[in-house]
Design an enzyme around this catalytic site. Sequence first.
Site, PDB file in Angstrom:
ATOM      1  N   SER A 198     -10.817  29.611 -48.575  1.00 32.56           N
ATOM      2  CA  SER A 198     -11.287  29.899 -47.470  1.00 32.56           C
ATOM      3  C   SER A 198     -11.363  31.254 -46.680  1.00 32.56           C
ATOM      4  O   SER A 198     -11.245  32.341 -47.666  1.00 32.56           O
ATOM      5  CB  SER A 198     -10.974  28.468 -46.514  1.00 32.56           C
ATOM      6  OG  SER A 198     -11.582  29.290 -45.996  1.00 32.56           O
ATOM      7  N   ASP A 250     -13.942  44.445 -50.471  1.00 31.36           N
ATOM      8  CA  ASP A 250     -15.636  45.333 -50.497  1.00 31.36           C
ATOM      9  C   ASP A 250     -14.090  47.209 -49.531  1.00 31.36           C
ATOM     10  O   ASP A 250     -15.329  48.471 -49.508  1.00 31.36           O
ATOM     11  CB  ASP A 250     -15.831  45.030 -49.780  1.00 31.36           C
ATOM     12  CG  ASP A 250     -16.822  44.099 -50.160  1.00 31.36           C
ATOM     13  OD1 ASP A 250     -17.140  43.667 -50.890  1.00 31.36           O
ATOM     14  OD2 ASP A 250     -17.563  43.622 -49.561  1.00 31.36           O
ATOM     15  N   LYS A 278     -14.069  29.355 -51.879  1.00 26.49           N
ATOM     16  CA  LYS A 278     -15.322  28.110 -50.785  1.00 26.49           C
ATOM     17  C   LYS A 278     -15.075  29.587 -49.021  1.00 26.49           C
ATOM     18  O   LYS A 278     -15.031  29.526 -49.081  1.00 26.49           O
ATOM     19  CB  LYS A 278     -14.224  26.832 -49.984  1.00 26.49           C
ATOM     20  CG  LYS A 278     -14.383  26.615 -48.534  1.00 26.49           C
ATOM     21  CD  LYS A 278     -13.306  25.952 -47.961  1.00 26.49           C
ATOM     22  CE  LYS A 278     -13.653  25.024 -46.443  1.00 26.49           C
ATOM     23  NZ  LYS A 278     -12.883  24.273 -46.049  1.00 26.49           N
TER      24      LYS A 278
END
Length: 199
Positions: free
Chosen positions: A102, A113, A128
């Site tokens: 999560s 990124d 998740k």
Amino acid sequence: LRIRIFGGLAFDQFVNLTQSLKKSNLANLKGYVLDLRGNPGGEVDLLMKLAEFFYQKDTTVFRFVDNNKIEHEVKTKNDPANADIWRKDIPWTVLIDGNSASASEVLTNSLIDLKEGTKVIGQPSYGKGKMQVTFGLEKENFILAVTIAELLSPNGRHTDKVKINPAVTLNPGDNFLMLDKSKDLAIKKALELLKVTNQ
């Protein structure tokens, strides 16, 4: 930097650490090691407060697609004091395992990124990528979790049911979290990678 969960006293402890580091000589700092092993996630608001130290104001930390299929960006809103400590142009290494889920995956994906050269070490994460709200039903003695959105990385990668696969995979027996950091094999591997990167 180890974050066990995005909740409780985590943010206050992080601010205290940052203030302590401000008093230190960081001229020879070679990289950051972020330990998210065993971190099941937690509060998105707290995740964003921490992320504001890592990224400039107005940086997209993650995206989400709501139940109406509309995509939204979640950006940093502030530039906290002493954030420069965490924004140096040096490598990031993230430690994860199968219990990293999560919000911990959101932060890891954002570093992948947004911070060039980020390395991930350990075992594949939980996978998740859903935003949920929970309701406690005391009489029935259980908690109801309702999914309200699917999470995406800053670059738009889908993350639900998609594990983060480490660049350096460790055997389960080598990825135990040790209180004595000198015996923690994952941390040793991270420091080895930082030495190679800085050569």
